[in-house]
Design a protein around this motif. Structure first.
Motif, PDB file in Angstrom:
ATOM      1  N   ALA A  13       0.851  -1.190   0.000  1.00  0.00           N
ATOM      2  CA  ALA A  13       0.000   0.000   0.000  1.00  0.00           C
ATOM      3  C   ALA A  13       0.881   1.232   0.000  1.00  0.00           C
ATOM      4  O   ALA A  13       2.085   1.157   0.234  1.00  0.00           O
ATOM      5  CB  ALA A  13      -0.911   0.001   1.231  1.00  0.00           C
ATOM      6  N   GLY A  14       0.268   2.374  -0.271  1.00  0.00           N
ATOM      7  CA  GLY A  14       0.954   3.646  -0.173  1.00  0.00           C
ATOM      8  C   GLY A  14       1.845   3.950  -1.359  1.00  0.00           C
ATOM      9  O   GLY A  14       1.689   3.398  -2.442  1.00  0.00           O
ATOM     10  N   THR A  65      -3.933   5.114   2.800  1.00  0.00           N
ATOM     11  CA  THR A  65      -2.743   5.070   3.639  1.00  0.00           C
ATOM     12  C   THR A  65      -2.427   6.437   4.223  1.00  0.00           C
ATOM     13  O   THR A  65      -2.093   6.563   5.402  1.00  0.00           O
ATOM     14  CB  THR A  65      -1.533   4.524   2.855  1.00  0.00           C
ATOM     15  OG1 THR A  65      -1.864   3.207   2.375  1.00  0.00           O
ATOM     16  CG2 THR A  65      -0.294   4.453   3.720  1.00  0.00           C
ATOM     17  N   ALA A  68      -4.728   6.995   7.048  1.00  0.00           N
ATOM     18  CA  ALA A  68      -4.349   6.172   8.198  1.00  0.00           C
ATOM     19  C   ALA A  68      -3.119   6.747   8.903  1.00  0.00           C
ATOM     20  O   ALA A  68      -3.033   6.728  10.129  1.00  0.00           O
ATOM     21  CB  ALA A  68      -4.079   4.739   7.752  1.00  0.00           C
ATOM     22  N   ASP A  69      -2.185   7.284   8.116  1.00  0.00           N
ATOM     23  CA  ASP A  69      -0.947   7.820   8.683  1.00  0.00           C
ATOM     24  C   ASP A  69      -1.113   9.213   9.280  1.00  0.00           C
ATOM     25  O   ASP A  69      -0.496   9.540  10.289  1.00  0.00           O
ATOM     26  CB  ASP A  69       0.150   7.889   7.614  1.00  0.00           C
ATOM     27  CG  ASP A  69       0.653   6.523   7.194  1.00  0.00           C
ATOM     28  OD1 ASP A  69       0.379   5.530   7.899  1.00  0.00           O
ATOM     29  OD2 ASP A  69       1.318   6.447   6.143  1.00  0.00           O
TER      30      ASP A  69
END
Length: 88
Positions: A13-14, A65, A68-69
């Motif tokens: 991801a990301g 992502t 989320a971060d």
């Protein structure tokens, strides 16, 4: 196979997948009818990332992502950056 990922699929991801995802958006845009929308997914963390996906042929992007971060404020930040790119 990773025990954390069913059947060994997923797990990336990301930003690491952005280049591959952009290429897939470009290829899909060439292959499928224009009335079918494409959503760009993978590594969307800045306004430039949004612009890159739109130029590749996506109609929209998914932000996961980065959210989320960095939390909910990431959406305002990315939108501000994107709007800034449109006015330059």
């Amino acid at each position: 196979n990773s025990p954390d990922v069913p059947n060994g699929f997923g797990g990336l991801a990301g930003p690491i997948i952005k280049a591959a995802s952009l290429e897939q958006v470009k290829r899909l845009r060439e292959l499928i009818p224009p009335n079918i929308d494409i959503i760009g997914i993978g590594g969307v963390a800045t306004g430039q990332d949004v612009l890159d996906y739109l130029h590749a042929g996506a109609k929209a992007v998914q932000i996961a992502t980065a959210y989320a971060d960095r939390g909910l404020g990431v959406f305002d930040q990315i939108l501000s950056e994107f709007v800034g790119l449109q006015t330059t």
